[in-house]
Design a protein around this motif. Sequence first.
Motif, mmCIF file in Angstrom:
data_model
loop_
_atom_site.group_PDB
_atom_site.id
_atom_site.type_symbol
_atom_site.label_atom_id
_atom_site.label_comp_id
_atom_site.label_asym_id
_atom_site.label_seq_id
_atom_site.Cartn_x
_atom_site.Cartn_y
_atom_site.Cartn_z
ATOM 1 N N GLU A 1 0.851 -1.195 0.000
ATOM 2 C CA GLU A 1 0.000 0.000 0.000
ATOM 3 C C GLU A 1 0.885 1.242 0.000
ATOM 4 N N ARG B 1 2.698 -2.872 4.278
ATOM 5 C CA ARG B 1 2.100 -4.144 3.854
ATOM 6 C C ARG B 1 0.580 -3.988 3.847
ATOM 7 N N SER B 2 -0.066 -4.637 2.902
ATOM 8 C CA SER B 2 -1.531 -4.603 2.880
ATOM 9 C C SER B 2 -2.109 -5.396 4.050
ATOM 10 N N ASP B 3 -1.418 -6.463 4.472
ATOM 11 C CA ASP B 3 -1.749 -7.210 5.688
ATOM 12 C C ASP B 3 -0.496 -7.164 6.551
ATOM 13 N N LEU B 4 -0.547 -6.376 7.631
ATOM 14 C CA LEU B 4 0.646 -6.136 8.440
ATOM 15 C C LEU B 4 1.262 -7.402 9.022
ATOM 16 N N SER B 5 0.480 -8.461 9.147
ATOM 17 C CA SER B 5 0.998 -9.695 9.752
ATOM 18 C C SER B 5 1.679 -10.616 8.743
ATOM 19 N N LYS B 6 1.594 -10.300 7.446
ATOM 20 C CA LYS B 6 2.157 -11.184 6.420
ATOM 21 C C LYS B 6 3.259 -10.490 5.626
ATOM 22 N N THR C 1 7.189 -4.140 8.314
ATOM 23 C CA THR C 1 5.812 -3.843 7.909
ATOM 24 C C THR C 1 5.729 -2.568 7.079
ATOM 25 N N GLU D 1 5.635 -9.480 2.614
ATOM 26 C CA GLU D 1 5.370 -9.360 1.174
ATOM 27 C C GLU D 1 6.703 -9.269 0.448
#
Length: 161
Positions: free
Chosen positions: A3, A65-70, A102, A72
Amino acid sequence: MAEHVWSVLCQSGVIDRDSNRVSLLEVPEKVAIAGEKALAEVEAAASKGKVLVPMQLDIVSYWLRSDLSKPESGAVGRLTIVAPDGKRLASQEFPIGLKEKTGFRQRIKLQTLPYRGLGHYWFVIYKKTGSRWHRMTRLPLELVCIEDLASSAPSEPQQPS
């Protein structure tokens, strides 16, 4: 996918290693060529070939990251410089590093601007998704001409007669 949070065009982007804070110094809206004589010289040189106007600029962008826990990987961005006449002058791709952190700051340093006349130059940030490029933002910088400082100085006040 990554993002885009923000991008800023500045003279210098400084990242403090201890606090991880970023300072964006001297954010320009306009850059001036001083005087008609200097402009005429630049225009004459440009008519004979490519002219690079020396100026220090940084483009600093922040991505998450679009999903902070994953984590990329493989995200790619691109900076394109567009002249006032709409011609693309230069392009540079860059990786968006979100595998280990992140958030990611990208700083692109420019030492020159390809000259294509006075007006608005656009610094366009893209992100690649699949095989397509998507525009994230456009940052303007207007190149103008000002009169020589001596001729634009205020005149001495007239004494009453």
